[in-house]
Design a protein around this motif. Structure first.
Motif, short mmCIF file in Angstrom:
data_model
loop_
_atom_site.label_atom_id
_atom_site.label_comp_id
_atom_site.label_asym_id
_atom_site.label_seq_id
_atom_site.Cartn_x
_atom_site.Cartn_y
_atom_site.Cartn_z
N ARG A 116 0.87 -1.18 0.00
CA ARG A 116 0.00 0.00 0.00
C ARG A 116 0.91 1.23 0.00
O ARG A 116 1.61 1.48 0.97
CB ARG A 116 -0.91 0.00 1.22
N ASP A 117 0.87 1.97 -1.09
CA ASP A 117 1.71 3.16 -1.23
C ASP A 117 1.09 4.31 -0.46
O ASP A 117 -0.12 4.55 -0.54
CB ASP A 117 1.84 3.52 -2.71
N HIS A 118 1.92 5.06 0.29
CA HIS A 118 1.42 6.19 1.08
C HIS A 118 1.61 7.52 0.37
O HIS A 118 1.24 8.56 0.90
CB HIS A 118 2.10 6.22 2.45
N GLY A 119 2.20 7.52 -0.82
CA GLY A 119 2.34 8.72 -1.61
C GLY A 119 3.48 9.64 -1.19
O GLY A 119 3.63 10.72 -1.73
N ASP A 120 4.29 9.22 -0.24
CA ASP A 120 5.41 10.06 0.21
C ASP A 120 6.74 9.32 0.08
O ASP A 120 7.70 9.64 0.76
CB ASP A 120 5.20 10.51 1.65
N GLY A 121 6.77 8.32 -0.79
CA GLY A 121 7.98 7.53 -0.96
C GLY A 121 8.05 6.33 -0.04
O GLY A 121 9.02 5.58 -0.06
N THR A 122 7.04 6.16 0.80
CA THR A 122 6.99 5.01 1.70
C THR A 122 5.75 4.17 1.38
O THR A 122 4.82 4.65 0.72
CB THR A 122 6.93 5.43 3.19
N GLY A 123 5.75 2.97 1.87
CA GLY A 123 4.61 2.09 1.70
C GLY A 123 4.59 1.06 2.81
O GLY A 123 5.57 0.86 3.51
N THR A 124 3.45 0.42 2.97
CA THR A 124 3.29 -0.62 3.97
C THR A 124 3.12 -1.95 3.26
O THR A 124 2.35 -2.05 2.31
CB THR A 124 2.09 -0.33 4.89
N ILE A 125 3.86 -2.95 3.72
CA ILE A 125 3.81 -4.28 3.13
C ILE A 125 3.10 -5.20 4.11
O ILE A 125 3.49 -5.29 5.27
CB ILE A 125 5.22 -4.82 2.85
N ASP A 126 2.05 -5.86 3.66
CA ASP A 126 1.44 -6.91 4.47
C ASP A 126 1.31 -8.16 3.62
O ASP A 126 1.69 -8.17 2.46
CB ASP A 126 0.12 -6.46 5.11
N PHE A 127 0.76 -9.20 4.19
CA PHE A 127 0.75 -10.50 3.53
C PHE A 127 -0.65 -11.09 3.50
O PHE A 127 -0.85 -12.25 3.83
CB PHE A 127 1.76 -11.43 4.21
N HIS A 128 -1.63 -10.28 3.09
CA HIS A 128 -3.01 -10.71 2.95
C HIS A 128 -3.51 -11.46 4.19
O HIS A 128 -3.81 -12.66 4.12
CB HIS A 128 -3.20 -11.59 1.71
N PRO A 129 -3.61 -10.78 5.34
CA PRO A 129 -4.04 -11.50 6.54
C PRO A 129 -5.47 -12.01 6.41
O PRO A 129 -6.32 -11.38 5.79
CB PRO A 129 -3.95 -10.43 7.64
N THR A 130 -5.70 -13.17 7.01
CA THR A 130 -7.06 -13.72 7.03
C THR A 130 -7.88 -12.96 8.07
O THR A 130 -7.33 -12.21 8.88
CB THR A 130 -7.05 -15.22 7.40
N VAL A 131 -9.17 -13.16 8.05
CA VAL A 131 -10.04 -12.48 9.02
C VAL A 131 -9.65 -12.89 10.44
O VAL A 131 -9.60 -12.05 11.35
CB VAL A 131 -11.52 -12.81 8.74
N THR A 132 -9.35 -14.15 10.66
CA THR A 132 -8.96 -14.62 12.00
C THR A 132 -7.68 -13.93 12.46
O THR A 132 -7.60 -13.48 13.60
CB THR A 132 -8.76 -16.15 11.99
N GLU A 133 -6.69 -13.84 11.59
CA GLU A 133 -5.44 -13.16 11.94
C GLU A 133 -5.70 -11.69 12.23
O GLU A 133 -5.15 -11.12 13.17
CB GLU A 133 -4.42 -13.29 10.81
#
Length: 177
Positions: A116-133
């Motif tokens: 997910r790009d934040h538009g300021d040169g940074t982004g957040t990386i996740d790994f498609h968490p399930t609803v339970t997680e």
């Protein structure tokens, strides 16, 4: 200092550049607001006295302040975290006053990374968490080392390149004992 196994190679390391608020950080407050409105409606509909309403307000205010504390703890945890990507694992290092805490996830155990790009040169990386997680992560507290984490690299520079590095090495990563 870092828990690299013999023969393990460090590919990237970085820190969160800032604290990123997410919907799941705010939904707690929305839930408390809805409960407060529902309590006011029930109190009015059943023609209960003002003391019942004051009781509801006190209880829900305590719940709201616990949510504020939860987010303060999370912000503090993010501020002292370093991320390490090796050829085998994703390692989270928390260097806070009580001591250094290491947690890691094998690259082979992760789902494909999502950026997910934040538009300021940074982004957040996740790994498609399930609803339970995701629901388990809602009760965030400072946890013991054995408690599972929801892996996420928050507000890192060049997030797309880091995600590609993780994805490329996940398929060929040997397991660390």
């Amino acid at each position: 200092m870092y828990p690299l196994a013999e023969g393990e190679q460090l590919l990237w390391s970085g820190r969160p550049q800032r604290y990123v608020r997410r919907y799941r950080d705010r939904h707690y407050y929305v839930t408390v607001g809805i409960l407060l409105l529902a309590a006011a409606g029930v109190t009015a509909a059943l023609d209960l006295n003002n003391w019942a309403m004051i009781g509801w307000i006190v209880v829900l205010s305590l719940v709201l302040t616990s949510g504020l504390e939860r987010n303060r703890e999370r912000r503090g945890f993010i501020a002292v975290t370093t991320y390490l990507v090796t050829d085998r694992r994703l390692i989270f290092v928390s260097d806070s006053p009580p001591g250094i805490e290491f947690r890691w996830v094998q690259l082979t155990d992760l789902r494909p990374p999502r950026v997910r790009d934040h538009g300021d040169g940074t982004g957040t990386i996740d790994f498609h968490p399930t609803v339970t997680e995701w629901l388990r992560d809602q009760g965030f507290r400072s946890r013991p080392a054995w408690y599972p984490i929801l892996p996420e690299l928050m507000a890192v520079p060049d997030a797309a390149q880091v995600a590609e590095l993780i994805a490329r090495n996940a398929s060929r990563a040997p397991v660390v004992g």
